[in-house]
Design a protein around this motif. Structure first.
Motif, PDB file in Angstrom:
ATOM      1  N   HIS A 123     110.744 -51.740 -36.054  1.00  0.00           N
ATOM      2  CA  HIS A 123     110.158 -50.951 -34.962  1.00  0.00           C
ATOM      3  C   HIS A 123     108.633 -51.055 -35.004  1.00  0.00           C
ATOM      4  O   HIS A 123     107.985 -51.276 -33.966  1.00  0.00           O
ATOM      5  N   ALA A 124     108.059 -50.921 -36.192  1.00  0.00           N
ATOM      6  CA  ALA A 124     106.601 -51.011 -36.324  1.00  0.00           C
ATOM      7  C   ALA A 124     106.112 -52.407 -35.929  1.00  0.00           C
ATOM      8  O   ALA A 124     105.109 -52.560 -35.211  1.00  0.00           O
ATOM      9  N   ARG A 125     106.838 -53.446 -36.376  1.00  0.00           N
ATOM     10  CA  ARG A 125     106.421 -54.827 -36.070  1.00  0.00           C
ATOM     11  C   ARG A 125     106.583 -55.156 -34.592  1.00  0.00           C
ATOM     12  O   ARG A 125     105.957 -56.079 -34.076  1.00  0.00           O
ATOM     13  N   SER A 126     107.432 -54.403 -33.896  1.00  0.00           N
ATOM     14  CA  SER A 126     107.640 -54.664 -32.470  1.00  0.00           C
ATOM     15  C   SER A 126     106.572 -53.991 -31.604  1.00  0.00           C
ATOM     16  O   SER A 126     106.603 -54.129 -30.378  1.00  0.00           O
ATOM     17  N   GLY A 127     105.647 -53.276 -32.256  1.00  0.00           N
ATOM     18  CA  GLY A 127     104.602 -52.592 -31.500  1.00  0.00           C
ATOM     19  C   GLY A 127     104.948 -51.156 -31.178  1.00  0.00           C
ATOM     20  O   GLY A 127     104.386 -50.576 -30.237  1.00  0.00           O
ATOM     21  N   GLY A 128     105.847 -50.564 -31.942  1.00  0.00           N
ATOM     22  CA  GLY A 128     106.254 -49.173 -31.707  1.00  0.00           C
ATOM     23  C   GLY A 128     105.057 -48.238 -31.642  1.00  0.00           C
ATOM     24  O   GLY A 128     104.132 -48.351 -32.444  1.00  0.00           O
ATOM     25  N   ARG A 129     105.107 -47.314 -30.702  1.00  0.00           N
ATOM     26  CA  ARG A 129     103.964 -46.425 -30.477  1.00  0.00           C
ATOM     27  C   ARG A 129     104.121 -45.077 -31.182  1.00  0.00           C
ATOM     28  O   ARG A 129     103.272 -44.198 -31.026  1.00  0.00           O
ATOM     29  N   SER A 130     105.214 -44.913 -31.910  1.00  0.00           N
ATOM     30  CA  SER A 130     105.461 -43.639 -32.575  1.00  0.00           C
ATOM     31  C   SER A 130     106.196 -43.921 -33.879  1.00  0.00           C
ATOM     32  O   SER A 130     106.397 -45.081 -34.251  1.00  0.00           O
ATOM     33  N   SER A 131     106.606 -42.862 -34.553  1.00  0.00           N
ATOM     34  CA  SER A 131     107.411 -43.038 -35.757  1.00  0.00           C
ATOM     35  C   SER A 131     108.885 -43.054 -35.363  1.00  0.00           C
ATOM     36  O   SER A 131     109.341 -42.212 -34.589  1.00  0.00           O
ATOM     37  N   GLU A 141     122.877 -51.038 -31.869  1.00  0.00           N
ATOM     38  CA  GLU A 141     121.519 -51.144 -32.401  1.00  0.00           C
ATOM     39  C   GLU A 141     120.505 -51.531 -31.311  1.00  0.00           C
ATOM     40  O   GLU A 141     119.405 -50.969 -31.231  1.00  0.00           O
ATOM     41  N   GLU A 142     120.884 -52.514 -30.480  1.00  0.00           N
ATOM     42  CA  GLU A 142     119.932 -52.967 -29.465  1.00  0.00           C
ATOM     43  C   GLU A 142     119.791 -51.946 -28.332  1.00  0.00           C
ATOM     44  O   GLU A 142     118.723 -51.808 -27.741  1.00  0.00           O
ATOM     45  N   VAL A 143     120.868 -51.239 -28.040  1.00  0.00           N
ATOM     46  CA  VAL A 143     120.797 -50.234 -26.969  1.00  0.00           C
ATOM     47  C   VAL A 143     119.786 -49.152 -27.335  1.00  0.00           C
ATOM     48  O   VAL A 143     118.933 -48.774 -26.511  1.00  0.00           O
ATOM     49  N   TYR A 144     119.871 -48.658 -28.571  1.00  0.00           N
ATOM     50  CA  TYR A 144     118.931 -47.615 -28.997  1.00  0.00           C
ATOM     51  C   TYR A 144     117.513 -48.172 -29.101  1.00  0.00           C
ATOM     52  O   TYR A 144     116.536 -47.473 -28.818  1.00  0.00           O
ATOM     53  N   SER A 145     117.391 -49.412 -29.499  1.00  0.00           N
ATOM     54  CA  SER A 145     116.062 -50.030 -29.566  1.00  0.00           C
ATOM     55  C   SER A 145     115.406 -50.052 -28.189  1.00  0.00           C
ATOM     56  O   SER A 145     114.228 -49.681 -28.039  1.00  0.00           O
ATOM     57  N   LEU A 146     116.179 -50.482 -27.193  1.00  0.00           N
ATOM     58  CA  LEU A 146     115.619 -50.538 -25.839  1.00  0.00           C
ATOM     59  C   LEU A 146     115.321 -49.142 -25.305  1.00  0.00           C
ATOM     60  O   LEU A 146     114.292 -48.930 -24.639  1.00  0.00           O
ATOM     61  N   ALA A 147     116.193 -48.186 -25.600  1.00  0.00           N
ATOM     62  CA  ALA A 147     115.958 -46.828 -25.124  1.00  0.00           C
ATOM     63  C   ALA A 147     114.670 -46.261 -25.724  1.00  0.00           C
ATOM     64  O   ALA A 147     113.872 -45.610 -25.026  1.00  0.00           O
ATOM     65  N   ILE A 148     114.460 -46.497 -27.014  1.00  0.00           N
ATOM     66  CA  ILE A 148     113.236 -46.007 -27.663  1.00  0.00           C
ATOM     67  C   ILE A 148     112.006 -46.700 -27.088  1.00  0.00           C
ATOM     68  O   ILE A 148     110.990 -46.062 -26.794  1.00  0.00           O
ATOM     69  N   LEU A 149     112.107 -48.010 -26.896  1.00  0.00           N
ATOM     70  CA  LEU A 149     110.982 -48.746 -26.291  1.00  0.00           C
ATOM     71  C   LEU A 149     110.643 -48.178 -24.901  1.00  0.00           C
ATOM     72  O   LEU A 149     109.471 -47.931 -24.589  1.00  0.00           O
ATOM     73  N   LEU A 150     111.678 -47.959 -24.100  1.00  0.00           N
ATOM     74  CA  LEU A 150     111.434 -47.449 -22.744  1.00  0.00           C
ATOM     75  C   LEU A 150     110.913 -46.014 -22.788  1.00  0.00           C
ATOM     76  O   LEU A 150     110.084 -45.629 -21.950  1.00  0.00           O
ATOM     77  N   GLN A 151     111.364 -45.227 -23.753  1.00  0.00           N
ATOM     78  CA  GLN A 151     110.831 -43.869 -23.917  1.00  0.00           C
ATOM     79  C   GLN A 151     109.343 -43.932 -24.262  1.00  0.00           C
ATOM     80  O   GLN A 151     108.523 -43.179 -23.704  1.00  0.00           O
ATOM     81  N   GLU A 152     108.995 -44.806 -25.174  1.00  0.00           N
ATOM     82  CA  GLU A 152     107.591 -44.916 -25.588  1.00  0.00           C
ATOM     83  C   GLU A 152     106.699 -45.418 -24.458  1.00  0.00           C
ATOM     84  O   GLU A 152     105.494 -45.142 -24.441  1.00  0.00           O
ATOM     85  N   GLU A 153     107.284 -46.145 -23.528  1.00  0.00           N
ATOM     86  CA  GLU A 153     106.507 -46.660 -22.395  1.00  0.00           C
ATOM     87  C   GLU A 153     106.618 -45.761 -21.168  1.00  0.00           C
ATOM     88  O   GLU A 153     106.146 -46.119 -20.082  1.00  0.00           O
ATOM     89  N   GLY A 154     107.270 -44.623 -21.323  1.00  0.00           N
ATOM     90  CA  GLY A 154     107.341 -43.654 -20.220  1.00  0.00           C
ATOM     91  C   GLY A 154     108.300 -44.031 -19.109  1.00  0.00           C
ATOM     92  O   GLY A 154     108.190 -43.525 -17.992  1.00  0.00           O
ATOM     93  N   LEU A 155     109.276 -44.902 -19.420  1.00  0.00           N
ATOM     94  CA  LEU A 155     110.197 -45.375 -18.378  1.00  0.00           C
ATOM     95  C   LEU A 155     111.620 -44.866 -18.542  1.00  0.00           C
ATOM     96  O   LEU A 155     112.438 -45.028 -17.623  1.00  0.00           O
ATOM     97  N   LEU A 156     111.939 -44.265 -19.667  1.00  0.00           N
ATOM     98  CA  LEU A 156     113.344 -43.935 -19.910  1.00  0.00           C
ATOM     99  C   LEU A 156     113.885 -42.905 -18.926  1.00  0.00           C
ATOM    100  O   LEU A 156     115.052 -42.977 -18.537  1.00  0.00           O
ATOM    101  N   ASP A 157     113.064 -41.978 -18.496  1.00  0.00           N
ATOM    102  CA  ASP A 157     113.542 -40.929 -17.589  1.00  0.00           C
ATOM    103  C   ASP A 157     114.083 -41.492 -16.275  1.00  0.00           C
ATOM    104  O   ASP A 157     114.882 -40.834 -15.612  1.00  0.00           O
ATOM    105  N   ARG A 158     113.656 -42.657 -15.889  1.00  0.00           N
ATOM    106  CA  ARG A 158     114.148 -43.241 -14.636  1.00  0.00           C
ATOM    107  C   ARG A 158     115.004 -44.489 -14.892  1.00  0.00           C
ATOM    108  O   ARG A 158     115.140 -45.346 -14.018  1.00  0.00           O
ATOM    109  N   THR A 159     115.573 -44.569 -16.092  1.00  0.00           N
ATOM    110  CA  THR A 159     116.353 -45.756 -16.462  1.00  0.00           C
ATOM    111  C   THR A 159     117.783 -45.391 -16.829  1.00  0.00           C
ATOM    112  O   THR A 159     118.036 -44.378 -17.466  1.00  0.00           O
ATOM    113  N   LEU A 160     118.708 -46.251 -16.406  1.00  0.00           N
ATOM    114  CA  LEU A 160     120.099 -46.165 -16.827  1.00  0.00           C
ATOM    115  C   LEU A 160     120.432 -47.469 -17.558  1.00  0.00           C
ATOM    116  O   LEU A 160     120.194 -48.555 -17.020  1.00  0.00           O
ATOM    117  N   ILE A 161     120.958 -47.332 -18.774  1.00  0.00           N
ATOM    118  CA  ILE A 161     121.292 -48.504 -19.587  1.00  0.00           C
ATOM    119  C   ILE A 161     122.808 -48.640 -19.679  1.00  0.00           C
ATOM    120  O   ILE A 161     123.487 -47.738 -20.181  1.00  0.00           O
TER     121      ILE A 161
END
Length: 278
Positions: A165-173, A115-135
């Protein structure tokens, strides 16, 4: 007599934990004994054993028993974006500093079912960082690792995931990241391409990579002090210069052997930063 019974149960528990370590090399000797006692009480019912000595006999002589018992000994309770303020703090306070690195490595220690791995991946995707990240996502439970790698969750949990996700400041659905069918949702394989799942024990293994962020939440609460210090030492050693450490809401560096190695960064959300020169 009650006192004698309690001591006998404690002896049986210690012998069972020792037997598991010597037979299967899973080390629960540094885990919080009171928590283990509660989980083993449930296991006794499941395995139809009257005493821990009977359970120990089955663990040693029936190969199928230990993998099933492992589900009781490891806690697999989590949510996506659990404690939304933690993820909001990562987004607002930590991400701006992570942007300064050309590439990023993140370690989710004790990843449970992912659960937390996908949460962080989505957060990093929304912030434009996932493409250069390895988790790196690690756990000692092979069943949990397989579940995490599949990215599949029961659809009944998605409403809570979406609210967090919404309460965490999610930038998308959140629905942008999964497909639903037959009562399950499966998360986008584009997220999984940035994840590496691996068996790793905080009790017995060593550091395996240098990372910029360690997120290990609601794991240390199941450890005794010495094992907490060992795990925190691994995190300290694995973090790069001025790297970040996130813990659970009921966990703290205070009173640990590594308190002086970290600065409070967002204290209310248990986010710490490694001090310079350490």
């Amino acid at each position: 007599m009650p006192h004698r019974k309690a001591r006998t149960a404690d002896i049986e528990q210690r012998l069972l934990i020792d037997a598991i370590y010597h037979r299967y090399h899973y080390d629960f000797r540094g885990y919080a004994q009171a928590s283990l006692k509660r989980r083993l009480a449930s296991a006794l019912v499941q395995f139809d054993c009257k005493t821990l000595s009977q359970l120990q006999d089955r663990v040693l002589h029936e190969p199928a028993v230990f993998p099933a018992l492992l589900e009781y000994l490891t806690v697999q309770v989590s949510d996506m974006f659990r404690d939304p303020s933690y993820f909001q703090a990562l987004r607002q306070e930590v991400v701006p500093l992570l942007r300064t690195y050309p590439s990023l490595k993140v370690w989710v220690a004790g990843c449970s079912a992912g659960e937390e791995v996908y949460s962080l991946a989505i957060l990093l995707q929304e912030e434009g960082l996932l493409d250069r990240t390895l988790i790196y996502a690690t756990d000692i439970n092979p069943h949990a690792l397989r579940a995490a790698e599949s990215g599949v969750f029961d659809v009944s949990r998605v409403a809570a995931f979406t609210e967090n996700h919404a309460r965490s400041g999610g930038r998308s659905s959140l629905s942008d990241y999964y497909a639903a069918a037959y009562g399950r949702v499966v998360f986008d394989k584009g997220l999984r391409e940035h994840m590496v799942f691996s068996d790793h024990s905080l009790a017995t293994d060593s550091v395996f990579a240098e990372v910029h962020l360690v997120s290990c939440r609601n794991v240390l609460i199941y450890f005794e002090r010495d094992l907490q210090d060992r795990a925190l030492g691994l995190f300290r050693e694995s973090l790069c210069h001025r790297g970040f450490l996130g813990l659970g809401s009921k966990e703290s560096l205070r009173f640990s052997a590594h308190t002086d190695a970290f600065d409070d960064f967002v204290l209310q959300d248990r986010i710490y930063r490694k001090k310079a020169g350490l």
